[in-house]
Design a protein around this motif. Sequence first.
Motif, PDB file in Angstrom:
ATOM      1  N   ALA A   1      50.230  83.399  44.126  1.00 17.72           N
ATOM      2  CA  ALA A   1      50.577  84.246  42.988  1.00 17.72           C
ATOM      3  C   ALA A   1      50.031  83.695  41.683  1.00 17.72           C
ATOM      4  O   ALA A   1      49.685  84.459  40.774  1.00 17.72           O
ATOM      5  CB  ALA A   1      52.097  84.397  42.918  1.00 17.72           C
ATOM      6  N   GLY A   2      49.921  82.373  41.577  1.00 16.21           N
ATOM      7  CA  GLY A   2      49.445  81.776  40.340  1.00 16.21           C
ATOM      8  C   GLY A   2      48.027  82.172  39.997  1.00 16.21           C
ATOM      9  O   GLY A   2      47.711  82.453  38.831  1.00 16.21           O
ATOM     10  N   SER A   3      47.154  82.205  40.995  1.00 17.81           N
ATOM     11  CA  SER A   3      45.754  82.582  40.761  1.00 17.81           C
ATOM     12  C   SER A   3      45.487  84.049  41.065  1.00 17.81           C
ATOM     13  O   SER A   3      44.354  84.520  40.916  1.00 17.81           O
ATOM     14  CB  SER A   3      44.829  81.714  41.620  1.00 17.81           C
ATOM     15  OG  SER A   3      45.047  81.969  43.000  1.00 17.81           O
TER      16      SER A   3
ATOM     17  N   ALA B   1      49.315  93.452  43.820  1.00 18.54           N
ATOM     18  CA  ALA B   1      48.857  94.632  44.566  1.00 18.54           C
ATOM     19  C   ALA B   1      47.400  94.458  44.964  1.00 18.54           C
ATOM     20  O   ALA B   1      46.664  93.624  44.410  1.00 18.54           O
ATOM     21  CB  ALA B   1      49.023  95.894  43.720  1.00 18.54           C
ATOM     22  N   PHE B   2      46.983  95.288  45.937  1.00 16.43           N
ATOM     23  CA  PHE B   2      45.598  95.337  46.393  1.00 16.43           C
ATOM     24  C   PHE B   2      45.354  96.741  46.943  1.00 16.43           C
ATOM     25  O   PHE B   2      46.253  97.334  47.538  1.00 16.43           O
ATOM     26  CB  PHE B   2      45.350  94.294  47.501  1.00 16.43           C
ATOM     27  CG  PHE B   2      43.917  94.225  47.958  1.00 16.43           C
ATOM     28  CD1 PHE B   2      42.970  93.549  47.204  1.00 16.43           C
ATOM     29  CD2 PHE B   2      43.504  94.858  49.131  1.00 16.43           C
ATOM     30  CE1 PHE B   2      41.642  93.501  47.603  1.00 16.43           C
ATOM     31  CE2 PHE B   2      42.189  94.809  49.538  1.00 16.43           C
ATOM     32  CZ  PHE B   2      41.257  94.136  48.775  1.00 16.43           C
ATOM     33  N   PRO B   3      44.142  97.300  46.766  1.00 11.41           N
ATOM     34  CA  PRO B   3      43.880  98.662  47.251  1.00 11.41           C
ATOM     35  C   PRO B   3      43.693  98.715  48.767  1.00 11.41           C
ATOM     36  O   PRO B   3      42.595  98.938  49.293  1.00 11.41           O
ATOM     37  CB  PRO B   3      42.605  99.059  46.502  1.00 11.41           C
ATOM     38  CG  PRO B   3      41.895  97.772  46.247  1.00 11.41           C
ATOM     39  CD  PRO B   3      42.997  96.765  45.995  1.00 11.41           C
ATOM     40  N   ALA B   4      44.794  98.523  49.508  1.00  5.92           N
ATOM     41  CA  ALA B   4      44.755  98.627  50.965  1.00  5.92           C
ATOM     42  C   ALA B   4      44.576 100.087  51.374  1.00  5.92           C
ATOM     43  O   ALA B   4      44.747 101.005  50.563  1.00  5.92           O
ATOM     44  CB  ALA B   4      46.027  98.047  51.565  1.00  5.92           C
TER      45      ALA B   4
ATOM     46  N   ARG C   1      40.430 104.594  42.148  1.00  9.74           N
ATOM     47  CA  ARG C   1      39.736 105.062  40.933  1.00  9.74           C
ATOM     48  C   ARG C   1      39.772 103.993  39.855  1.00  9.74           C
ATOM     49  O   ARG C   1      38.829 103.835  39.085  1.00  9.74           O
ATOM     50  CB  ARG C   1      40.386 106.338  40.394  1.00  9.74           C
ATOM     51  CG  ARG C   1      40.000 107.626  41.088  1.00  9.74           C
ATOM     52  CD  ARG C   1      40.525 108.823  40.308  1.00  9.74           C
ATOM     53  NE  ARG C   1      39.813 109.015  39.059  1.00  9.74           N
ATOM     54  CZ  ARG C   1      40.385 109.452  37.937  1.00  9.74           C
ATOM     55  NH1 ARG C   1      41.678 109.681  37.883  1.00  9.74           N
ATOM     56  NH2 ARG C   1      39.657 109.627  36.855  1.00  9.74           N
ATOM     57  N   LEU C   2      40.891 103.244  39.801  1.00 13.13           N
ATOM     58  CA  LEU C   2      41.029 102.192  38.798  1.00 13.13           C
ATOM     59  C   LEU C   2      40.527 100.863  39.330  1.00 13.13           C
ATOM     60  O   LEU C   2      39.820 100.122  38.625  1.00 13.13           O
ATOM     61  CB  LEU C   2      42.500 102.063  38.376  1.00 13.13           C
ATOM     62  CG  LEU C   2      42.804 100.976  37.339  1.00 13.13           C
ATOM     63  CD1 LEU C   2      42.116 101.308  36.011  1.00 13.13           C
ATOM     64  CD2 LEU C   2      44.311 100.848  37.132  1.00 13.13           C
ATOM     65  N   TRP C   3      40.876 100.518  40.573  1.00 17.47           N
ATOM     66  CA  TRP C   3      40.612  99.195  41.103  1.00 17.47           C
ATOM     67  C   TRP C   3      39.287  99.077  41.850  1.00 17.47           C
ATOM     68  O   TRP C   3      38.840  97.977  42.138  1.00 17.47           O
ATOM     69  CB  TRP C   3      41.743  98.790  42.047  1.00 17.47           C
ATOM     70  CG  TRP C   3      43.058  98.565  41.377  1.00 17.47           C
ATOM     71  CD1 TRP C   3      43.264  98.299  40.051  1.00 17.47           C
ATOM     72  CD2 TRP C   3      44.342  98.585  41.991  1.00 17.47           C
ATOM     73  NE1 TRP C   3      44.611  98.143  39.801  1.00 17.47           N
ATOM     74  CE2 TRP C   3      45.300  98.311  40.984  1.00 17.47           C
ATOM     75  CE3 TRP C   3      44.790  98.797  43.297  1.00 17.47           C
ATOM     76  CZ2 TRP C   3      46.665  98.254  41.249  1.00 17.47           C
ATOM     77  CZ3 TRP C   3      46.144  98.743  43.565  1.00 17.47           C
ATOM     78  CH2 TRP C   3      47.069  98.478  42.549  1.00 17.47           C
ATOM     79  N   GLY C   4      38.669 100.208  42.169  1.00 24.01           N
ATOM     80  CA  GLY C   4      37.438 100.163  42.943  1.00 24.01           C
ATOM     81  C   GLY C   4      37.707 100.103  44.440  1.00 24.01           C
ATOM     82  O   GLY C   4      38.848 100.069  44.899  1.00 24.01           O
ATOM     83  N   ALA C   5      36.636 100.099  45.211  1.00 25.42           N
ATOM     84  CA  ALA C   5      36.767  99.986  46.660  1.00 25.42           C
ATOM     85  C   ALA C   5      37.384  98.647  47.026  1.00 25.42           C
ATOM     86  O   ALA C   5      37.302  97.670  46.284  1.00 25.42           O
ATOM     87  CB  ALA C   5      35.390 100.119  47.315  1.00 25.42           C
TER      88      ALA C   5
ATOM     89  N   LEU D   1      43.600  89.820  43.584  1.00 27.19           N
ATOM     90  CA  LEU D   1      44.750  90.711  43.547  1.00 27.19           C
ATOM     91  C   LEU D   1      44.935  91.302  42.155  1.00 27.19           C
ATOM     92  O   LEU D   1      44.340  90.829  41.184  1.00 27.19           O
ATOM     93  CB  LEU D   1      46.006  89.952  43.982  1.00 27.19           C
ATOM     94  CG  LEU D   1      45.901  89.226  45.333  1.00 27.19           C
ATOM     95  CD1 LEU D   1      47.161  88.438  45.618  1.00 27.19           C
ATOM     96  CD2 LEU D   1      45.607  90.216  46.464  1.00 27.19           C
ATOM     97  N   ARG D   2      45.757  92.330  42.083  1.00 29.44           N
ATOM     98  CA  ARG D   2      46.032  93.022  40.826  1.00 29.44           C
ATOM     99  C   ARG D   2      47.528  92.961  40.523  1.00 29.44           C
ATOM    100  O   ARG D   2      48.352  92.812  41.427  1.00 29.44           O
ATOM    101  CB  ARG D   2      45.618  94.488  40.952  1.00 29.44           C
ATOM    102  CG  ARG D   2      44.171  94.697  41.381  1.00 29.44           C
ATOM    103  CD  ARG D   2      43.229  94.525  40.236  1.00 29.44           C
ATOM    104  NE  ARG D   2      41.856  94.883  40.591  1.00 29.44           N
ATOM    105  CZ  ARG D   2      40.923  95.233  39.716  1.00 29.44           C
ATOM    106  NH1 ARG D   2      41.223  95.270  38.423  1.00 29.44           N
ATOM    107  NH2 ARG D   2      39.699  95.529  40.104  1.00 29.44           N
ATOM    108  N   PRO D   3      47.912  93.116  39.262  1.00 21.47           N
ATOM    109  CA  PRO D   3      49.346  93.246  38.963  1.00 21.47           C
ATOM    110  C   PRO D   3      49.900  94.517  39.618  1.00 21.47           C
ATOM    111  O   PRO D   3      49.231  95.553  39.660  1.00 21.47           O
ATOM    112  CB  PRO D   3      49.382  93.363  37.434  1.00 21.47           C
ATOM    113  CG  PRO D   3      48.081  92.782  36.964  1.00 21.47           C
ATOM    114  CD  PRO D   3      47.076  93.098  38.035  1.00 21.47           C
TER     115      PRO D   3
END
Length: 459
Positions: free
Chosen positions: A99-101, A125-128, A150-154, A204-206
């Motif tokens: 989570a830190g990185s 989060a991740f675009p699974a 659309r926001l995070w990409g493939a 990863l994304r917030p």
Amino acid sequence: MSERSPRPRTEGVLLRRGDADYETSRASAVWNELKPDRYPDVIVKVACERDVPEVLGLARARGLQVAVRAGGHSWYGSSLRDGGVLLDLSGLDRWSIDAGSATATVQPGVIGSGFAMELARHGLAFPAGHCASVALGGYLLSGGLGWNSRLWGAGCAGIREITAVTADGEVLRCTEDEHPGLFWAARGAGPGFFAVVTGFRLRLRPRPTALATTSYVFPLEAVGPVARWAAATARELPANVELSFVLATQDAFRAMTGPQPKVVVVTATAFANSHPEALRALHPLRSCPLSERPLSRQLDTPTSLAALYDTSTGIWPEHHRYAADTLWSNEDHASLLVRLGEAFAGAPSGKSIVLAPVSPVSQEDELLRNMAFSVLGASYAVPYAIWDDPAHDEANVRWLREAMGTVEPFGTGHYIGEADLTADPLRARRSFTPSDWERLRSLRAEYDPQGLFFSYLSA
């Protein structure tokens, strides 16, 4: 790996054709109940990463080609080939989250929905993939069109590093700077990738903390004006709103009796950080100027990732038979959906659908650099034939092919992750730009000169 050949020194399970559990393992290697009539000589279910070089060594020594399976969600069972070795990685299903990185390391057999739900508990989060049972291995290798892309990409845009085992058994760490060609190919080459990825390090994304959906249901006959309105409105939506069209039979996945009307459904999901933000994001869809009255509508309804996965399970139910195909096009959505709507009206199964996401992945140059995956058109559509009776196989596959035939002349390419690679030998090539296809061929010759790994079906 003949009857007299030694067994590899693996910790996993090796099954030869004719063994008691062979057919069960062969059939379970494909999620689709429509199982292809292709039979590997040997199936190896690896237990750890150390098994992979061992199996590749035996395959090289015996002159057998290798196909790789992680989750088995290829609609046409790309990992099932006649002869050779099926290397089953589904047992490699561990992950670790830092989570830190804001990074995670995952093995190829990790199921995307379980990973996404665990990330949410860490505020990440991740675009699974949209389908709950899709494993990350094949999904990421094919590009990965998933949640909030659309926001995070493939999905593959989030790969920062892979661990790959090459045809000669070498274990390589691959990044943009180390073995960059192999790293590039692993981000989009799909089932024709010429190495075995045993681990991915992901950015990863917030986690979006407030999700909400707006949906409209119209009669199928209104698909033209509905598509024109919704596609134009989509241009007013921020990138964190995922909008899609679905042509479906109303209540197709509920226990209903009697014929049900066919409909076009417009659904938009906002991935926001507060409910007011979600409302603002969905606001352009609050009013619909069409004279056609919707059969139903739901506005700004709070939802959750778990609920989204429950919905997708209804769209793609388990224990069914599937045929699917994909098309990128520069035609507008209305033109494509009117043609597909006419074909869909005659679909033999009430469970079949046509899915058309609007801008399914970010087209920012930064996210599309350095990967084999690319956006090949302004619009995108995926017809799915879905049925459960084997007696109806021919009718449903024929419907899919005929439906695709109505829009193929307007196509600019295919998405390798879900394309019908059995339809014609050029389908795989048309899933990449010409320059990317030539680069893939050159890299295959470099990393797998003896052709240890199977290439694309029909290629």
